[in-house]
Design a protein around this motif. Structure first.
Motif, short mmCIF file in Angstrom:
data_model
loop_
_atom_site.label_atom_id
_atom_site.label_comp_id
_atom_site.label_asym_id
_atom_site.label_seq_id
_atom_site.Cartn_x
_atom_site.Cartn_y
_atom_site.Cartn_z
N THR A 169 0.83 -1.22 0.00
CA THR A 169 0.00 0.00 0.00
C THR A 169 0.86 1.27 0.00
OG1 THR A 169 -0.20 0.08 2.41
CG2 THR A 169 -1.88 -1.16 1.21
N GLY A 170 2.09 1.16 0.51
CA GLY A 170 3.00 2.32 0.47
C GLY A 170 3.23 2.76 -0.96
N TYR A 230 0.49 5.06 -2.04
CA TYR A 230 0.66 6.42 -1.51
C TYR A 230 1.79 7.14 -2.24
CZ TYR A 230 -2.78 5.59 2.07
OH TYR A 230 -3.97 5.35 2.70
N ARG A 231 2.83 6.38 -2.57
CA ARG A 231 3.95 6.98 -3.31
C ARG A 231 3.51 7.42 -4.70
NH1 ARG A 231 9.44 5.50 -1.77
NH2 ARG A 231 9.37 4.72 0.35
N SER A 238 4.86 10.84 2.54
CA SER A 238 4.59 10.96 3.96
C SER A 238 3.81 12.25 4.25
CB SER A 238 5.91 10.83 4.72
OG SER A 238 6.01 11.71 5.78
N SER A 272 0.03 11.57 2.40
CA SER A 272 -0.76 10.49 3.01
C SER A 272 -1.45 10.94 4.30
CB SER A 272 0.13 9.28 3.28
OG SER A 272 1.14 9.60 4.21
N ARG A 298 -6.46 9.28 1.85
CA ARG A 298 -6.59 8.01 2.56
C ARG A 298 -7.87 7.29 2.19
NH1 ARG A 298 -2.29 7.51 5.41
NH2 ARG A 298 -2.98 5.39 5.77
N ARG A 306 0.68 1.01 7.01
CA ARG A 306 0.73 1.63 8.32
C ARG A 306 -0.58 1.41 9.10
NH1 ARG A 306 4.58 2.36 5.68
NH2 ARG A 306 6.25 3.89 5.88
N ASP A 307 -1.68 1.26 8.34
CA ASP A 307 -3.02 1.23 8.95
C ASP A 307 -3.79 0.00 8.50
OD1 ASP A 307 -3.14 1.94 6.30
OD2 ASP A 307 -4.82 3.31 6.55
N ARG A 342 9.86 10.89 9.34
CA ARG A 342 8.78 10.12 8.73
C ARG A 342 7.99 9.36 9.80
NH1 ARG A 342 10.03 6.50 3.49
NH2 ARG A 342 11.48 8.11 2.87
N ASP A 354 4.10 9.80 10.46
CA ASP A 354 3.22 8.63 10.33
C ASP A 354 2.46 8.34 11.64
OD1 ASP A 354 4.15 8.35 7.75
OD2 ASP A 354 5.35 6.55 8.12
N ARG A 362 -0.21 11.70 12.75
CA ARG A 362 -1.27 12.29 11.93
C ARG A 362 -2.62 11.93 12.54
NH1 ARG A 362 0.31 8.27 7.47
NH2 ARG A 362 -0.87 6.44 8.10
O1 DC Z 1 6.12 2.13 3.19
P1 DC Z 1 6.49 3.27 2.30
O2 DC Z 1 7.77 3.96 2.71
O3 DC Z 1 6.51 2.88 0.84
O4 DC Z 1 5.31 4.34 2.47
C1 DC Z 1 5.37 5.62 1.88
C2 DC Z 1 4.56 6.61 2.72
O5 DC Z 1 3.17 6.30 2.62
C3 DC Z 1 4.90 6.62 4.21
O6 DC Z 1 5.41 7.85 4.63
C4 DC Z 1 3.61 6.39 4.93
C5 DC Z 1 2.55 6.33 3.88
N1 DC Z 1 1.69 5.16 4.04
C6 DC Z 1 0.54 5.33 4.76
O7 DC Z 1 0.27 6.40 5.27
N2 DC Z 1 -0.34 4.29 4.88
C7 DC Z 1 -0.07 3.10 4.34
N3 DC Z 1 -0.96 2.10 4.48
C8 DC Z 1 1.13 2.91 3.62
C9 DC Z 1 2.01 3.96 3.50
#
Ligand code: DC
Length: 222
Positions: free
Chosen positions: A33-34, A37-38, A98, A101, A107, A128-129, A178, A182, A185
């Motif tokens: 999922t990151g 967001y990227r 970061s 997101s 989201r 993250r969630d 970061r 994270d 927020r």
């Molecule tokens: O895991 P990553 O470094 O590829 O994630 C990139 C950014 O996306 C990180 O700063 C947090 C955000 N992210 C998020 O808020 N929720 C998620 N489920 C996955 C990543």
């Protein structure tokens, strides 16, 4: 409901490496999922729009289409039809992600997409969630973490191997920033779900982490 393994944790804890291995062994789809967001953040970098302005970000969302496709079992991320899987790995994109997101409209857009993928497939999903918001009923939830120093050193080695010349203290600062964003927020902050198992990978190698994950999953019947 399909089978769901949720892996959450801070940046650089090794989630994607482990999740890829685990999904291949289980025959599940790996959803990073990151990367989604990227890809959203990359849209703003490419278009030059101000991603620090929530209003601008929200207004732009209808112009952003994120898709996942799987080529030989490997996830590819498409941004408005273009494969951006390599480009999104840059530090600049991670730092921008970061920021973007944090915004609730970003989201809710991506959470809906992630839930839909999990409805249609057995998944190992990391982020993250995932255990707290996206897949609250996942059969197995793991919170994978490691110390800031360990995570920075791993990233440093990765970048050095790629021929870059990173500065360790800068990577540590980025990771701390970061983590802070994270975890603090308002919407869907990074935190361990009540029913997640905590796994600290600071002193474990990849094989040991995968073995421990498999043990946890077996215990949870998935
Ligand atoms: O895991 P990553 O470094 O590829 O994630 C990139 C950014 O996306 C990180 O700063 C947090 C955000 N992210 C998020 O808020 N929720 C998620 N489920 C996955 C990543």
């Amino acid at each position: 409901m399909g089978k769901q393994i949720a892996i959450d944790g801070p940046a650089g804890a090794g989630k994607s490496t482990i999740a890829k291995r685990l999904s291949a062994e289980k025959g599940f789809i790996y959803v990073d999922t990151g990367a989604m967001y990227r890809a959203v953040a990359l849209y703003f970098i490419k278009s030059g729009k101000d991603f620090h302005d929530e209003g601008v970000v929200e207004k732009s969302l209808p112009e952003i289409k994120i898709e996942l496709k799987y080529v030989d079992g490997v996830q590819r991320v498409l941004l408005n039809g273009e494969d951006v899987s390599t480009e999104i790995r840059k530090e600049e994109v991670g730092n921008a992600a970061s920021v973007t997101s944090v915004y609730p409209p970003v989201r809710s857009y991506l959470t809906a997409l992630q839930k839909k993928i999990a409805e249609e497939n057995n998944v190992v999903m990391d982020g993250r969630d995932i255990g707290t918001v996206v897949l609250p009923n996942a059969q197995a939830k793991i919170y994978l973490t490691a110390s800031v120093e360990t995570r920075a050193k791993r990233r440093f080695d990765e970048l050095t191997a790629k021929g870059e010349s990173p500065v360790l203290s800068e990577i540590e600062d980025d990771i701390r920033d970061r983590d802070y964003r994270d975890m603090h927020r308002e919407t869907a902050p990074l935190k361990q779900a009540d029913d997640a198992v905590l796994l600290d990978s600071s002193d474990l190698n990849i094989d040991e982490v995968v073995a421990e994950m498999k043990r946890i999953c077996a215990e949870k019947g998935v």
